[in-house]
Design an enzyme around this catalytic site. Structure first.
Site, PDB file in Angstrom:
ATOM      1  N   LYS A 206       0.775  -1.299   0.044  1.00  0.00           N
ATOM      2  CA  LYS A 206      -0.019   0.051  -0.090  1.00  0.00           C
ATOM      3  C   LYS A 206       0.770   1.258   0.032  1.00  0.00           C
ATOM      4  O   LYS A 206       1.484   1.641   1.156  1.00  0.00           O
ATOM      5  CB  LYS A 206      -0.887  -0.030   1.235  1.00  0.00           C
ATOM      6  N   GLU A 287       9.580   2.148  11.235  1.00  0.00           N
ATOM      7  CA  GLU A 287      10.745   2.849  10.772  1.00  0.00           C
ATOM      8  C   GLU A 287      10.372   4.350  10.936  1.00  0.00           C
ATOM      9  O   GLU A 287       9.392   4.529   9.914  1.00  0.00           O
ATOM     10  CB  GLU A 287      11.283   2.265   9.787  1.00  0.00           C
ATOM     11  N   CYS A 321      14.282  11.343   6.392  1.00  0.00           N
ATOM     12  CA  CYS A 321      14.129  10.941   7.739  1.00  0.00           C
ATOM     13  C   CYS A 321      15.867  11.267   8.445  1.00  0.00           C
ATOM     14  O   CYS A 321      15.759  11.640   9.349  1.00  0.00           O
ATOM     15  CB  CYS A 321      13.873   9.521   7.842  1.00  0.00           C
ATOM     16  N   GLU A 416       9.638  17.412  14.245  1.00  0.00           N
ATOM     17  CA  GLU A 416      10.362  17.133  12.886  1.00  0.00           C
ATOM     18  C   GLU A 416       9.358  17.874  12.036  1.00  0.00           C
ATOM     19  O   GLU A 416       8.308  17.577  11.850  1.00  0.00           O
ATOM     20  CB  GLU A 416       9.953  15.580  12.517  1.00  0.00           C
TER      21      GLU A 416
HETATM   22  P1  NAD Z   1       3.205   9.092   6.922  1.00  0.00           P
HETATM   23  O1  NAD Z   1       3.268   8.433   8.149  1.00  0.00           O
HETATM   24  O2  NAD Z   1       2.258  10.041   6.661  1.00  0.00           O
HETATM   25  O3  NAD Z   1       2.892   7.917   5.858  1.00  0.00           O
HETATM   26  C1  NAD Z   1       3.646   6.714   5.844  1.00  0.00           C
HETATM   27  C2  NAD Z   1       2.563   5.642   5.139  1.00  0.00           C
HETATM   28  O4  NAD Z   1       1.846   5.338   6.130  1.00  0.00           O
HETATM   29  C3  NAD Z   1       1.991   6.171   3.950  1.00  0.00           C
HETATM   30  O5  NAD Z   1       1.999   5.176   3.141  1.00  0.00           O
HETATM   31  C4  NAD Z   1       0.653   6.482   4.181  1.00  0.00           C
HETATM   32  O6  NAD Z   1      -0.255   6.336   3.116  1.00  0.00           O
HETATM   33  C5  NAD Z   1       0.285   5.508   5.374  1.00  0.00           C
HETATM   34  N1  NAD Z   1      -0.741   5.563   6.108  1.00  0.00           N
HETATM   35  C6  NAD Z   1      -1.089   6.931   6.441  1.00  0.00           C
HETATM   36  N2  NAD Z   1      -2.058   6.777   7.582  1.00  0.00           N
HETATM   37  C7  NAD Z   1      -2.342   5.532   7.957  1.00  0.00           C
HETATM   38  C8  NAD Z   1      -3.071   4.575   8.733  1.00  0.00           C
HETATM   39  N3  NAD Z   1      -3.970   5.172   9.464  1.00  0.00           N
HETATM   40  N4  NAD Z   1      -2.682   3.262   8.710  1.00  0.00           N
HETATM   41  C9  NAD Z   1      -1.755   2.717   8.031  1.00  0.00           C
HETATM   42  N5  NAD Z   1      -1.144   3.400   7.152  1.00  0.00           N
HETATM   43  C10 NAD Z   1      -1.305   4.726   6.949  1.00  0.00           C
HETATM   44  O7  NAD Z   1       4.624   9.564   6.602  1.00  0.00           O
HETATM   45  P2  NAD Z   1       5.070  10.080   5.124  1.00  0.00           P
HETATM   46  O8  NAD Z   1       4.753  11.496   5.227  1.00  0.00           O
HETATM   47  O9  NAD Z   1       4.852   9.589   3.992  1.00  0.00           O
HETATM   48  O10 NAD Z   1       6.795   9.932   5.329  1.00  0.00           O
HETATM   49  C11 NAD Z   1       7.459  10.954   5.915  1.00  0.00           C
HETATM   50  C12 NAD Z   1       7.768  10.364   7.441  1.00  0.00           C
HETATM   51  O11 NAD Z   1       8.589   9.248   7.317  1.00  0.00           O
HETATM   52  C13 NAD Z   1       8.879  11.234   8.142  1.00  0.00           C
HETATM   53  O12 NAD Z   1       8.693  11.166   9.461  1.00  0.00           O
HETATM   54  C14 NAD Z   1      10.161  10.395   7.956  1.00  0.00           C
HETATM   55  O13 NAD Z   1      11.083  10.664   8.945  1.00  0.00           O
HETATM   56  C15 NAD Z   1       9.744   9.073   7.879  1.00  0.00           C
HETATM   57  N6  NAD Z   1      10.612   8.304   7.229  1.00  0.00           N
HETATM   58  C16 NAD Z   1      11.373   7.653   8.087  1.00  0.00           C
HETATM   59  C17 NAD Z   1      12.237   6.483   7.452  1.00  0.00           C
HETATM   60  C18 NAD Z   1      13.442   5.679   8.366  1.00  0.00           C
HETATM   61  O14 NAD Z   1      13.814   4.851   7.810  1.00  0.00           O
HETATM   62  N7  NAD Z   1      13.171   5.611   9.721  1.00  0.00           N
HETATM   63  C19 NAD Z   1      12.692   6.472   6.259  1.00  0.00           C
HETATM   64  C20 NAD Z   1      12.044   7.554   5.543  1.00  0.00           C
HETATM   65  C21 NAD Z   1      10.812   8.271   6.111  1.00  0.00           C
END
Ligand code: NAD
Length: 515
Positions: A206, A287, A321, A416
């Site tokens: 997804k 993560e 991130c 963040e």
């Molecule tokens: P997000 O949490 O908004 O979304 C991440 C994923 O979760 C997306 O696919 C989104 O559609 C999905 N999602 C949203 N609501 C959900 C729910 N209720 N249930 C299940 N899935 C749901 O994050 P983002 O904006 O896509 O990404 C940015 C974030 O990711 C930042 O906080 C960044 O630091 C983090 N990040 C972490 C790493 C790591 O390896 N630690 C790597 C890349 C990004």
């Protein structure tokens, strides 16, 4: 060894006129393919649902990159059916055969790497180098996990017992849900999918609604690589329709998530509840975010400190991130660092990713508004050094922004932002700087620029970061070289691209026979 030794996929040198010209041609070719429609893929079937999610180029707001089908509740059920059916065959296939499928996927991506990079330029506003690095990382994940999987087919070492045969082996778990973010729209999507898959699980992928087109392109590669139907199923759509429903589903065996701490904690909590008809504990890998700090002390090479800060803070608009969002500088060199950091930052160009600017647009209007609101909060709390607002252009452009004299407990020092905004803080000495660096709920990346051996050693021991970089930039971890992932509320420390990663998606079984 089955395959030749692992090595990282090289990036490309766009300062070479020929390479640059070729990539511009690829961009033009891909531009001609924008605006197409991408179906769900369930059990190898392409499913259109009549409703479409639209993906626009963040650098040129009206340019439609493509439309992806919106999956709904009924498609979730179909996807579980397909993934469970595919599991029967895929889980019994030899590890070698599955690893070869990943090698083939890597080879296909390598042949099409420039084209894939062009899609990343359009869908996520990555400049050329950021785009090719994302594609190279995706290739690396396939190559690395293919090799890492092979020894996991062997029984584990245990002691003998007289008169018995005892074997302990790894086995896959079943059907998992993969939920990647939009920022490494190809690399993380590929890595979090092929990891569980190579060891015999099947998945429902997804992707983020911000970047569904690249997920559609990925499914073309999956088909070409010869993954059997149903091993990787794609459900694009709205979070409201798919997110909780997939997490809560009693047939979900594990969840492989990368994203924000807010979503991660929501998943953590919901997945803990055992649903009616669910006969296992869901394994959850999360993560999450970071508030990553670079410490600069008075012994530091300031040229190095400034170049590391600029690259770590503003690469891909700070939407990593691992991005440096805090610079913690010892007071003796504070003013000089701030001055030089400002000067180098002001040299960055801001503009469309397809023109290869240093800093392109942020992902969407929501992020744009959020970042600008943080900038306003920063103005109220601290001293604006450079930037401080929107940048000109027909996209979601934000100026690279630096705040100095940021109080340790202020909003922009703690939360963040995920954009091109840096909080610079003054420390009395190195120990104080380390104390500030560790004073957050996150522990993802961090760095120290110093020439003092004792301090570098202290940082090795005490700096709370899953990935700590000494005397270099704090972004750009390489698969197989710098296993990536944090601790504290940065996540469950699966260490993507590391030697233990695949074991997350396996369980162990012990068989004892007396003869
Ligand atoms: P997000 O949490 O908004 O979304 C991440 C994923 O979760 C997306 O696919 C989104 O559609 C999905 N999602 C949203 N609501 C959900 C729910 N209720 N249930 C299940 N899935 C749901 O994050 P983002 O904006 O896509 O990404 C940015 C974030 O990711 C930042 O906080 C960044 O630091 C983090 N990040 C972490 C790493 C790591 O390896 N630690 C790597 C890349 C990004």
């Amino acid at each position: 060894m089955l395959f030749e030794p692992y090595r990282n996929e090289p990036f490309a040198d766009y300062s070479d006129p020929e390479t640059l010209a070729r990539f511009k041609q690829t961009l033009a070719d891909v531009e001609g393919q924008l605006g197409r429609q991408y179906p769900l893929v369930i059990g190898g079937r392409k499913v259109e649902t009549g409703e479409w999610l639209e993906s626009y180029d963040p650098s040129r707001k009206s340019r439609l990159v493509g439309r992806a089908a919106k999956g709904k509740a009924a498609h979730i059920e179909q996807a579980f059916e397909a993934a469970e059916k595919a599991y029967e065959g895929w889980s019994r296939l030899s590890m070698e055969a599955r690893a070869r499928t990943l090698m083939r996927l890597a080879a296909i991506m390598r042949r099409r790497r420039e084209e894939l990079a062009a899609w990343l330029v359009y869908e996520a506003s990555k400049n050329y180098l950021e785009a090719i690095a994302d594609v190279a990382e995706a290739i690396d994940f396939c190559e690395y996990y293919a090799r890492q999987a092979l020894p996991l087919a062997e029984p584990l070492k245990t002691h003998d017992f007289p008169g018995e045969e005892n074997t302990t082996t790894y086995q896959p778990m079943g059907v998992g849900v993969v939920i990647p973010p939009w920022n490494f729209l190809l690399a993380i999507l590929v890595g979090t999918t092929v990891g569980p898959v190579v060891v015999g699980n099947t998945v429902i992928l997804k992707p983020s609604p911000n970047t569904p087109v690249i997920a559609g392109k990925f499914m073309e590669l999956v088909e070409e690589a010869g993954f059997p139907p149903g091993v990787i199923n794609l459900l694009t759509g709205d979070d409201a329709d798919l997110g909780d429903a997939l997490v809560d589903h009693p047939r979900t065996r594990f969840i492989n998530f990368t994203g924000s701490v807010a979503t991660g904690l929501r998943i953590h909590e919901r997945a803990a509840k055992v649903q009616p008809g669910q006969f296992w504990l869901k394994r959850v890998f999360l993560e999450m975010g970071g508030k990553d700090a670079l410490i600069v002390d008075e012994t530091a090479d300031l040229d190095l400190a400034v170049s590391a800060a600029v690259a770590s803070a503003f690469g891909f608009q700070g939407q990593k991130c691992s991005a440096m969002s805090r610079a913690i500088v010892v007071e003796d060199v504070y003013d000089e660092f701030v001055e030089r950091f400002k000067a180098e930052t002001e040299k960055l160009t801001v503009g469309p990713a397809d023109e290869n600017h240093d800093v392109a647009a942020v992902i969407n209007e929501r992020q744009y508004d959020k970042i600008l609101a943080y900038i306003e909060a920063g103005k109220a709390e601290s001293r604006l050094v450079t930037g401080g607002g929107a940048a000109e252009g027909d996209g979601w452009y934000v100026q690279p922004t630096i705040f100095a004299d940021v109080p340790v407990s202020s909003t922009i020092a703690c939360e963040e932002i995920f954009g091109p905004v840096v909080a610079v803080m003054k420390a009395r000495d190195f120990d104080h700087a380390l104390e500030i660096a560790n004073g957050t709920m996150y522990a993802l990346t961090g760095g120290v620029i110093s020439n003092d051996r004792a301090r570098l050693e202290k940082a090795r021991r005490e700096f709370q970061a899953g990935n700590l970089y000494l005397n270099r930039k704090i972004t750009g971890a390489l698969v197989g070289v710098q296993p990536f992932g944090g601790f504290k509320l940065s996540g469950s420390n699966t260490k993507a691209g590391g030697p233990e990663y695949l074991k997350c998606f396996l369980e162990m079984k012990t068989v004892t026979e007396r003869f």
